[in-house]
Design a protein around this motif. Structure first.
Motif, short mmCIF file in Angstrom:
data_model
loop_
_atom_site.label_atom_id
_atom_site.label_comp_id
_atom_site.label_asym_id
_atom_site.label_seq_id
_atom_site.Cartn_x
_atom_site.Cartn_y
_atom_site.Cartn_z
N PHE A 94 -7.20 -0.96 7.27
CA PHE A 94 -7.51 -0.28 6.02
C PHE A 94 -6.43 0.75 5.67
O PHE A 94 -6.30 1.17 4.53
N ASP A 95 -5.66 1.17 6.70
CA ASP A 95 -4.64 2.20 6.48
C ASP A 95 -3.42 1.61 5.77
O ASP A 95 -3.14 0.41 5.87
N ASN A 96 -2.69 2.49 5.09
CA ASN A 96 -1.37 2.15 4.53
C ASN A 96 -1.38 0.91 3.63
O ASN A 96 -0.51 0.05 3.74
N LEU A 97 -2.37 0.83 2.79
CA LEU A 97 -2.44 -0.28 1.82
C LEU A 97 -2.23 0.28 0.41
O LEU A 97 -2.67 1.41 0.11
N THR A 98 -1.58 -0.51 -0.44
CA THR A 98 -1.47 -0.15 -1.86
C THR A 98 -2.40 -1.07 -2.64
O THR A 98 -2.26 -2.30 -2.58
N ILE A 99 -3.35 -0.43 -3.31
CA ILE A 99 -4.40 -1.21 -3.98
C ILE A 99 -4.30 -1.02 -5.50
O ILE A 99 -4.39 0.12 -5.99
N GLY A 100 -4.12 -2.10 -6.21
CA GLY A 100 -4.17 -2.05 -7.67
C GLY A 100 -5.60 -2.30 -8.10
O GLY A 100 -6.23 -3.27 -7.68
N LEU B 130 -15.50 1.64 -4.28
CA LEU B 130 -14.36 1.18 -3.48
C LEU B 130 -13.32 2.29 -3.30
O LEU B 130 -12.82 2.54 -2.20
N VAL B 131 -12.99 2.94 -4.40
CA VAL B 131 -11.96 3.98 -4.36
C VAL B 131 -12.41 5.13 -3.46
O VAL B 131 -11.65 5.64 -2.63
N ARG C 172 -10.67 7.39 2.16
CA ARG C 172 -10.84 8.05 3.47
C ARG C 172 -9.81 7.58 4.49
O ARG C 172 -9.70 8.15 5.56
N TYR C 173 -9.08 6.49 4.17
CA TYR C 173 -8.14 5.95 5.15
C TYR C 173 -6.73 6.49 4.92
O TYR C 173 -6.36 6.83 3.78
N GLU C 174 -5.96 6.53 6.01
CA GLU C 174 -4.59 7.08 5.99
C GLU C 174 -3.65 6.26 5.11
O GLU C 174 -3.64 5.03 5.21
N GLY C 175 -2.87 6.94 4.30
CA GLY C 175 -1.76 6.29 3.61
C GLY C 175 -2.15 5.29 2.53
O GLY C 175 -1.32 4.49 2.10
N VAL C 176 -3.40 5.33 2.08
CA VAL C 176 -3.82 4.39 1.02
C VAL C 176 -3.35 4.94 -0.34
O VAL C 176 -3.54 6.12 -0.65
N LYS C 177 -2.71 4.06 -1.11
CA LYS C 177 -2.23 4.43 -2.46
C LYS C 177 -2.97 3.58 -3.49
O LYS C 177 -3.19 2.38 -3.26
N PHE C 178 -3.33 4.20 -4.58
CA PHE C 178 -4.04 3.48 -5.65
C PHE C 178 -3.15 3.38 -6.89
O PHE C 178 -2.48 4.34 -7.27
N VAL C 179 -3.19 2.21 -7.52
CA VAL C 179 -2.56 2.04 -8.83
C VAL C 179 -3.71 1.71 -9.79
O VAL C 179 -4.32 0.64 -9.69
N PHE C 180 -4.05 2.64 -10.64
CA PHE C 180 -5.17 2.45 -11.58
C PHE C 180 -4.63 1.80 -12.86
O PHE C 180 -3.85 2.41 -13.60
N ILE C 181 -5.07 0.58 -13.11
CA ILE C 181 -4.52 -0.21 -14.22
C ILE C 181 -5.64 -0.43 -15.25
O ILE C 181 -6.61 -1.14 -14.97
N SER C 182 -5.50 0.20 -16.39
CA SER C 182 -6.57 0.07 -17.39
C SER C 182 -6.02 0.39 -18.77
O SER C 182 -4.98 1.07 -18.88
N GLU D 280 -11.06 13.49 -6.51
CA GLU D 280 -11.31 13.33 -5.07
C GLU D 280 -10.06 12.84 -4.33
O GLU D 280 -10.02 12.81 -3.11
N ILE D 281 -9.04 12.39 -5.10
CA ILE D 281 -7.86 11.78 -4.49
C ILE D 281 -6.67 12.72 -4.64
O ILE D 281 -6.48 13.32 -5.71
N ALA D 282 -5.85 12.81 -3.58
CA ALA D 282 -4.64 13.63 -3.68
C ALA D 282 -3.74 13.06 -4.78
O ALA D 282 -3.59 11.83 -4.88
N LYS D 283 -3.16 13.95 -5.58
CA LYS D 283 -2.37 13.52 -6.77
C LYS D 283 -1.25 12.53 -6.40
O LYS D 283 -0.95 11.61 -7.16
N GLU D 284 -0.63 12.73 -5.23
CA GLU D 284 0.49 11.86 -4.84
C GLU D 284 0.00 10.47 -4.40
O GLU D 284 0.82 9.57 -4.17
N ASN D 285 -1.31 10.30 -4.31
CA ASN D 285 -1.82 9.00 -3.82
C ASN D 285 -2.29 8.06 -4.92
O ASN D 285 -2.86 7.01 -4.63
N TYR D 286 -2.12 8.45 -6.18
CA TYR D 286 -2.46 7.49 -7.24
C TYR D 286 -1.53 7.62 -8.43
O TYR D 286 -0.97 8.69 -8.68
N ILE D 287 -1.37 6.49 -9.13
CA ILE D 287 -0.70 6.52 -10.43
C ILE D 287 -1.58 5.75 -11.42
O ILE D 287 -2.42 4.94 -11.00
#
Ligand code: CP
Length: 305
Positions: free
Chosen positions: A149-155, A169-170, A175-185, A198-205
């Motif tokens: 679950f760690d270090n995954l980039t999820i669109g 899901l988000v 809660r897992y290390e190094g997970v990055k989110f790309v929110f596409i909408s 709830e998410i650190a700013k550097e962990n999503y775009i």
């Protein structure tokens, strides 16, 4: 202690791991679990339409040797006569051992949990809010295909405003290390601030360009439909419903091991032409949903094989 599952953070990541371990054991040897819930009754209360969640919960209980009562349409319950949710729940608690409930109102599952005195309740979706057992199905699928679950980039693509499966899901993956989110909408359906906070700013775009997001290297693409039932304006829904369509051309931009998840039902946002692509695992995801719900029922009832 009486436990409920209303939103994913009600369980620790260690408890999630226990559930996935148990679900995998059930998948390997389902014959060992045929009588685990003998004499137990699941109340399946669906105040809103469902195919996967209701049928997988009911199949889960039946495959564990238990039985099921309930309804799949609020109109055939005494809700239609004006009964409150709390009174319905307090009544059902007299008959069943565990309850899975879907309701169109955000917060209904928590309200029901507060009315419970002895029966665990599982939120099977409350309005546009949360859908924690879909998240269990999503995570079991991710675990199977990605082994981590760690270090995954999820669109996460589609209706991020109303998509309860996405909110859950988000919250869980954050809660897992190094997970990055790309929110596409589209702009109108962006992720609500309360979840982004709830998410650190550097962990999503955030973006509205699906092709670009895929090209930049996603490990997982989580597609979702535009939630027609949550729109006030039908015109607005029709304008946005086909904003994203995942097709072969876009899949050609993806990493070889990017997996495509979708909670289903799909409407038009994934072309059927990619159903045979080995990276399209949404029907497998629906199958995992039944096994993880078997594990969840056992966990909440404190049962072992
Ligand atoms: N994924 C999901 O919740 O599907 P249903 O609405 O069919 O239960």
């Amino acid at each position: 202690m009486l436990r409920h599952l209303i939103q994913p953070l009600d369980f620790t990541t260690e408890e999630f791991d226990d559930l996935f371990r148990l679900a995998n054991k059930i998948i390997q040897n389902p014959e060992n679990y045929l009588d685990v819930c003998k004499g137990k009754l699941l109340a399946s209360l669906f105040f809103e339409p469902s195919t996967r969640t209701r049928l997988s919960f009911e199949s889960a209980m039946l495959r564990l040797g238990g039985q099921v009562v309930g309804f799949s349409d609020a109109k055939v319950s005494s809700t239609a006569k004006g009964e409150s949710l709390q009174d319905t729940i307090r009544t059902v608690e007299n008959y069943a051992d565990i309850c899975a409930m879907r309701h169109p109102k955000e917060g209904a599952a928590l309200l029901a949990a507060k009315a419970m005195t002895r029966m665990p309740i599982i939120n099977a979706g409350d309005g546009g809010h949360q859908h924690p057992t879909q998240t269990l199905a999503d995570l079991l699928t991710i675990d199977y295909y990605k082994k981590r679950f760690d270090n995954l980039t999820i669109g996460v693509c589609g209706d991020l405003k109303f998509g309860r499966t996405i909110h859950s899901l988000v919250r869980a993956m954050n809660r897992y290390e190094g997970v990055k989110f790309v929110f596409i909408s589209p702009d109108e359906l962006r992720m609500p601030k309360t979840f982004k906070d709830e998410i650190a700013k550097e962990n999503y775009i955030e973006t509205s360009d699906l092709s670009e997001a895929i090209k930049n290297g996603l490990d997982i693409l989580y597609m979702s439909r535009v939630q027609r039932e949550r729109f006030v304006s039908e015109e607005e829904y029709l304008r946005l419903k086909d904003f994203f369509i995942l097709d072969k051309e876009k899949m050609n931009l993806a990493k070889e091991d990017m997996i495509v998840l979708h909670p289903l039902p799909r409407v038009n946002e994934i072309s059927t032409e990619i159903d045979d692509d080995p990276r399209a695992v949404y029907f497998e995801q629906a199958r995992f949903g039944m096994y993880v719900r078997m594990a969840l029922i056992m966990f909440l009832l404190g049962l072992e094989a």
